[in-house]
Every structure is written in C-alpha cells, then in structure tokens.
Design a protein around this motif. Structure first.
Motif, PDB file in Angstrom:
ATOM      1  N   GLY A 230       0.794  -1.222   0.000  1.00  0.00           N
ATOM      2  CA  GLY A 230       0.000   0.000   0.000  1.00  0.00           C
ATOM      3  C   GLY A 230       0.824   1.269   0.000  1.00  0.00           C
ATOM      4  N   SER A 231       2.021   1.229   0.611  1.00  0.00           N
ATOM      5  CA  SER A 231       2.851   2.435   0.708  1.00  0.00           C
ATOM      6  C   SER A 231       3.438   2.857  -0.633  1.00  0.00           C
ATOM      7  CB  SER A 231       3.983   2.211   1.710  1.00  0.00           C
ATOM      8  OG  SER A 231       4.808   1.127   1.298  1.00  0.00           O
ATOM      9  N   MET A 232       3.326   2.004  -1.657  1.00  0.00           N
ATOM     10  CA  MET A 232       3.898   2.325  -2.968  1.00  0.00           C
ATOM     11  C   MET A 232       2.930   3.111  -3.857  1.00  0.00           C
ATOM     12  SD  MET A 232       7.066   1.274  -3.570  1.00  0.00           S
ATOM     13  CE  MET A 232       7.159   0.985  -5.344  1.00  0.00           C
ATOM     14  N   LYS A 233       1.749   3.427  -3.368  1.00  0.00           N
ATOM     15  CA  LYS A 233       0.780   4.164  -4.176  1.00  0.00           C
ATOM     16  C   LYS A 233       1.319   5.551  -4.563  1.00  0.00           C
ATOM     17  CE  LYS A 233      -3.459   2.060  -2.327  1.00  0.00           C
ATOM     18  NZ  LYS A 233      -4.691   2.304  -1.550  1.00  0.00           N
ATOM     19  N   GLY A 234       0.855   6.037  -5.697  1.00  0.00           N
ATOM     20  CA  GLY A 234       1.169   7.405  -6.092  1.00  0.00           C
ATOM     21  C   GLY A 234       2.493   7.533  -6.808  1.00  0.00           C
ATOM     22  N   PRO A 288      -1.088  -1.083  -6.040  1.00  0.00           N
ATOM     23  CA  PRO A 288      -0.502  -1.328  -4.719  1.00  0.00           C
ATOM     24  C   PRO A 288      -1.553  -1.565  -3.645  1.00  0.00           C
ATOM     25  CG  PRO A 288       0.516   0.566  -5.790  1.00  0.00           C
ATOM     26  CD  PRO A 288      -0.681   0.206  -6.603  1.00  0.00           C
ATOM     27  N   ARG A 289      -1.281  -2.567  -2.801  1.00  0.00           N
ATOM     28  CA  ARG A 289      -2.170  -2.880  -1.680  1.00  0.00           C
ATOM     29  C   ARG A 289      -1.433  -3.819  -0.736  1.00  0.00           C
ATOM     30  NH1 ARG A 289      -3.657  -8.065  -2.297  1.00  0.00           N
ATOM     31  NH2 ARG A 289      -3.456  -8.998  -4.383  1.00  0.00           N
ATOM     32  N   GLY A 290      -1.901  -3.915   0.495  1.00  0.00           N
ATOM     33  CA  GLY A 290      -1.404  -4.930   1.416  1.00  0.00           C
ATOM     34  C   GLY A 290      -0.062  -4.600   2.047  1.00  0.00           C
ATOM     35  N   TYR A 291       0.591  -5.675   2.512  1.00  0.00           N
ATOM     36  CA  TYR A 291       1.829  -5.551   3.275  1.00  0.00           C
ATOM     37  C   TYR A 291       3.061  -5.754   2.384  1.00  0.00           C
ATOM     38  CZ  TYR A 291      -1.379  -5.824   7.221  1.00  0.00           C
ATOM     39  OH  TYR A 291      -2.394  -5.589   8.104  1.00  0.00           O
ATOM     40  N   THR A 292       4.184  -6.120   3.019  1.00  0.00           N
ATOM     41  CA  THR A 292       5.456  -6.257   2.301  1.00  0.00           C
ATOM     42  C   THR A 292       6.045  -7.650   2.541  1.00  0.00           C
ATOM     43  OG1 THR A 292       5.783  -3.904   2.827  1.00  0.00           O
ATOM     44  CG2 THR A 292       7.644  -5.064   1.838  1.00  0.00           C
TER      45      THR A 292
END
Length: 422
Positions: A230-234, A288-292
């Motif tokens: 999710g943090s990779m959005k944008g 992007p979604r979820g964890y790593t």
C-alpha cells in the motif's frame, strides 16, 4: 610435566597442564596486548578429537562424576597388568585421573563454542581431525600408527582441503588492500574447487560481470520483484514504472526474452518483458495494496530456481541455465523474514553443489522511509553466501540509475572478498 626452558630465561609448558587445553581465548588476549586497538581478523583453532571423552553438546556446568568416569575405569586398570594389586586407593586415583582428563576435554569444547560466539567480527575456523579415539581405551598409548593413518586420511579429504583453502584465501585477503565496489567489478571471479561445485555449469559464472546492457540482458536472467504494498501508491509507483520502461525498451531493442517481473502481493507473473507499452499495461493492471511479504515471494523464486538447477545436474541443460539476478525494488521494511529465506536457499545450494554465482539478489530502496535503510542493510549479514547486496535510497530512481545498478552488481564470490560493511 616439566617445562621447556629456552635460553635459561623463558619457560614454556603445555597449556593443558594449567587447565587451558584450548588456549584460544588466551591467544586472543595476547594479540590484544601486542596490538592494542586492532581487531583480530582470523582465528584458527586446532582440536585433537577429544569429543568422545565427554557427553554430546556438553554444557557449561558439566563436571565429570565418579559414575561417568567409571565407564573408562576397566580399560585403564587393565593397563596395569594381570598381576597388579588393585585396591580402593588405586581405583580412586584412577577415577580422579579420568575425571581430570574428561574435564579438560569438556573445557576444550566450551572454549571453542565461547570463542566462536565472542568474536563474531572475526573469521573463525575450528579444525578438529577425527583421530579414531572413540575406538580406544582411555590411557591407551599403543595406537600411534592408527592415529597417524587417520590424520593422513583427514588431511587428504575434500572437506579438509576446502576448509584449509578457505583459511589461506581469507588470510591472504586480510593482508591485502580491501576491495571497493568500483574495483571489485573488474576482478576476475575465483573459480570454485571441483570438489564443491558440480561440473558442467554455465561458463558465464566464472567470467567478469558484463559492462554493457546488451551483454547483460543476453547472458543473465533478470527478475524484477516489485513492491506492490500500500505504501507504494502514487509517485513511488509511477517512479518505479518509469525506471523499468528503460530496461524494457532495451529488451525490445536487443530482442532478448530474459527480463521478467513479479510482485510481492499479486500472484501474477510477467515473463519476457519487452517495450514501454508492456510495462505501462502491467502497472495499470496491478495496483498497490497490502503488506510487504518480501520473504514469501523470495522463498518461491529461490525454491523454483534451485529446483531447476537440481533437475539439470549431469545434463546438457545445466550449462544453459543463466545466472539469475533478482532485483527487489521496495520502499519499506519487510513484514516477514527474508533473511532466513536467503540463508536457507544458500544452504540448499551448497548441499546441491551449485556454483555460488548462480543467484544474486539486490535490494534497491525507493524513497526514504524511516528504518527501511537499516532493515535492508541488515539483509547482507548472516550466512547468505554473499548473495545479497543493498542499494540505499539516493534520490529518484530513474532508468539511467537503474541501469547503473544492474551493471554495478557483483558476483557473490567476488562480494565475499570485500569488507562486509562496505
């Protein structure tokens, strides 16, 4: 035991007599006194196969008891001859001698384990030849020929040769100027011993890394693992996409099918990537979604590739398997344990006798999230066979920078020649 007197001034005595049958810690202390402030780079501890005199994995609080020593007693008393007058006093003295020897043997193993744990920053080796002592009675001094034969067999074994060669190579490297990344790229990779690597591997594994993208893409299997958490959005998602477009255009220009893409969360795989339009459609499809779960995807990829190598051994296909470069593009701290996955993969590769340069992994950090740099840097430590390298955040990831990263990669066995923290 009488001391050895040298020049009527210096007296030397077997350290075992003073309770230090394994003097490795004393050697380290002496080194620190002679060269204060200097790190001990290489420690070699030489054993004498006394493990059979103590329980397996003897603990720190273990002391030989009368009951334990009794199992050796009959063999010791037999040495006194059939006419010996064996009384309680002799039995007690024999038991005391047995216990002392067993305790010294225990100290040897404890000192070995202690030195290994106390000096993780040093290169530590333990050489403990199998002398066949477990087949003899304690105090049996009439088997020197058998012991010598066992030592010769141990010295000539492939395992001993591998270990001694490794010690010598490490000693040489410690006394030479450390390699930098820039100079390491031009170092010829050391050819591994035939005893530890399967024959018939891809000859590219013993050549220097390519200096041009066309050579790289033709001779390597390149797998990009994209962080789609999710943090990779944008902007981060677009930045990663645009950097990959340049590589995909290279693949299209040079008509190579060896560039592939996988994601951390999405189950879809994208082989044989070519051209900007392909990258654009993939990044539109995956969001992007979820964890790593970095460890989970690496476990699948590494298992697949090691199995492919295993199945090809002793066939013509083995030579055709290209070295695999795994490029992980990520912005965050892994939510699982990739370090354990990497160590297990290296363990399997060694057991199957695959060339150490078969697989390389680079973690490329996107953006500058708190703690991500430390978490990724930690992955280069541990028993990962120098398979891993990390590229910290250094501004925007562009196609040109990604190209430099790919061409700046190192063979694992060349990376092993460099200081670990470089």
């Amino acid at each position: 035991m009488s001391p050895l007197i040298v020049e009527n001034e210096y007296g030397f005595r077997d350290s075992g007599y003073s309770g230090f049958n394994n003097p490795v810690e004393l050697a380290v202390l002496e080194s620190e006194r002679l060269w204060p402030g200097e790190k001990v780079g290489l420690i070699v501890s030489l054993g004498t196969d006394v493990i059979s005199l103590t329980p397996i994995n003897v603990g720190e609080d273990w002391t030989a008891s009368d009951r334990y020593a009794t199992k050796f007693l009959k063999g010791v008393l037999t040495k006194l001859g059939p006419n010996a007058n064996i009384n309680d006093r002799i039995r007690k003295r024999a038991l005391d001698c047995i216990k002392q020897i067993a305790n010294v043997a225990a100290d040897t193993q404890l000192s070995h384990r202690s030195a290994k744990s106390k000096h993780p920053e040093s290169i530590y080796y333990r050489l403990d030849p199998s002398l066949g002592l477990d087949g003899f009675d304690l105090f049996d001094i009439f088997h020197t020929a058998t012991v010598e034969q066992n030592v010769q067999q141990w010295l000539g074994s492939p395992e001993t040769e591998k270990k001694v060669t490794s010690i010598v190579e490490r000693a040489v490297l410690l006394n030479t100027e450390p390699l930098s990344k820039d100079t390491a790229r031009f170092v010829e990779p050391p050819r591994p011993s035939a005893e530890i690597v399967n024959p018939g591997y891809n000859p590219q594994l013993d050549k220097r890394r390519p200096e041009t993208m066309i050579d790289y893409l033709h001779n390597y299997q390149v797998l990009f693992v994209i962080d789609d958490s999710g943090s990779m959005k944008g902007d981060r998602w677009m930045e990663t996409r645009d950097a990959l477009i340049g590589i995909a255009d290279y693949a299209l220009k040079y008509n190579t099918d060896h560039v592939n893409i996988r994601f951390l969360n999405s189950q879809q795989t994208f082989p044989q990537i070519k051209g900007a339009s392909t990258i654009m459609s993939i990044f539109d499809m995956i969001q992007p979604r979820g964890y790593t779960p970095t460890g989970a995807i690496l476990e699948r990829i590494l298992r697949e590739h090691v199995s492919k190598l295993d199945n090809a051994v002793n066939t013509k296909e083995y030579e055709l398997i290209r070295p695999l470069d795994i490029i992980v593009l990520t912005d965050g701290i892994p939510s699982d344990q990739p370090k354990l996955v990497l160590a297990e993969a290296v363990k399997k590769m060694r057991a199957s006798k695959h060339h150490p340069n078969c697989i390389g992994v680079q973690f490329v950090q996107i953006a500058n999230d708190d703690g991500a740099d430390i978490a990724l840097q930690d992955l280069i430590y541990g028993d990962n066979g120098s398979m891993v390298d990390t590229v910290p955040f250094d501004g925007e990831l562009t196609a040109e920078r990604l190209e430099r990263i790919l061409l700046g990669g190192l063979h694992p066995n060349v990376r092993a020649m460099m200081p670990i923290r470089q």
